[in-house]
Scaffold this active site. Structure first.
Site, mmCIF file in Angstrom:
data_model
loop_
_atom_site.group_PDB
_atom_site.id
_atom_site.type_symbol
_atom_site.label_atom_id
_atom_site.label_comp_id
_atom_site.label_asym_id
_atom_site.label_seq_id
_atom_site.Cartn_x
_atom_site.Cartn_y
_atom_site.Cartn_z
ATOM 1 N N TYR A 76 7.363 -9.898 6.203
ATOM 2 C CA TYR A 76 6.845 -8.764 6.253
ATOM 3 C C TYR A 76 7.952 -8.680 7.285
ATOM 4 C CZ TYR A 76 3.787 -8.021 2.413
ATOM 5 O OH TYR A 76 3.358 -7.926 1.047
ATOM 6 N N ASP A 83 0.855 -1.566 0.173
ATOM 7 C CA ASP A 83 -0.103 0.278 -0.196
ATOM 8 C C ASP A 83 0.807 1.333 -0.018
ATOM 9 O OD1 ASP A 83 -2.700 -1.544 0.254
ATOM 10 O OD2 ASP A 83 -2.226 -1.278 2.407
#
Length: 255
Positions: free
Chosen positions: A109, A51
């Protein structure tokens, strides 16, 4: 020839990874550079979406070129044209059936949190500055352990983008500390929209004493998004690594 590149970027100046109308994305910037090198439009496939504001240490992307360019020369040529906040760290030749997204075995992540009233400005745009509120690290670890495994993650997904099947499997979820810095590492084959940032938000609620482990366990039964915690800021999130079969020689040593 088919190629895979490992990319690092700072996300604050981009709308995210994926091409979007009337916004600049990382994918768009890279495709424009490849078009200069190839002399015709090139479409790339990323291993995952990030994002707006999310950073990457080891995003990967695959594409085909008509030209046969040695990987190191391709890396140098791409970095010559790319802006300073996007860099190709490695380039590889891969089999024609390789796909950066569908050939991936798992994605990793990391989320960085700085605790305390003062945060070094060098960390701006790279961590979530969690002012004043310290964590109970034992509770943080217990929360991470609880989230590991296969669950209904409906409460951990952006509501308007939640799929019919919100079940996902978290292979590993760990938290470690270095002074004021906490790092949450998560590994899975796939994630829902905003899932990692919502996971961190829920771990924060438990670790800061605002909610219990029983509350967190209840979220994993498929409750609505409104029942869980905030989506933490994008700046602390890093797309860290994509893992492929060792036969492909595109997976770096863990770090």
């Amino acid at each position: 020839m088919k190629y895979c590149i490992k990319i690092s970027y700072i996300g604050k100046n981009y709308s995210g990874w994926q091409i979007q109308p009337e916004a600049v994305s990382v994918q768009e910037v890279i495709e424009k550079v490849l078009a200069k090198i190839e002399g015709s439009p090139i479409r790339i496939t990323g291993a995952g979406r990030t994002d707006k504001g999310v950073n990457a240490w080891g995003q990967t992307a695959s594409f085909s070129l008509k030209k046969n360019i040695q990987p190191e020369k391709l890396r140098l040529a791409m970095n010559f044209y790319l802006p300073d906040d996007v860099r190709v760290m490695r380039a590889y030749q891969v089999p024609e059936d390789f796909n950066a997204r569908y050939s991936a075995l798992s994605r990793e992540y990391k989320y960085f949190i700085w605790h305390g009233w003062v945060c070094p400005p060098v960390f701006n745009d790279f961590v979530w500055w969690r002012k004043a509120k310290t964590w109970d690290m034992n509770k943080a670890r217990e929360a991470c352990k609880l989230i590991e495994g296969r669950h209904n993650f409906r409460a951990f997904c952006r509501a308007v983008e939640c799929p019919d099947d919100p079940f996902r499997t978290i292979d590993s979820l760990k938290v470690r500390t270095h002074g004021n810095l906490s790092i949450i590492s998560v590994k899975a084959q796939s994630f829902l929209t905003n899932m990692v940032r919502i996971i961190v938000g829920n771990v924060d609620r438990v670790a800061s004493g605002k909610e219990s482990l029983e509350w967190l366990e209840g979220l994993l039964t498929g409750t609505e998004r409104t029942e869980s915690a905030m989506t933490v800021p994008a700046c602390g999130l890093w797309f860290w690594r994509v893992n492929y079969s060792s036969n492909l020689n595109v997976t770096e040593r863990p770090s």
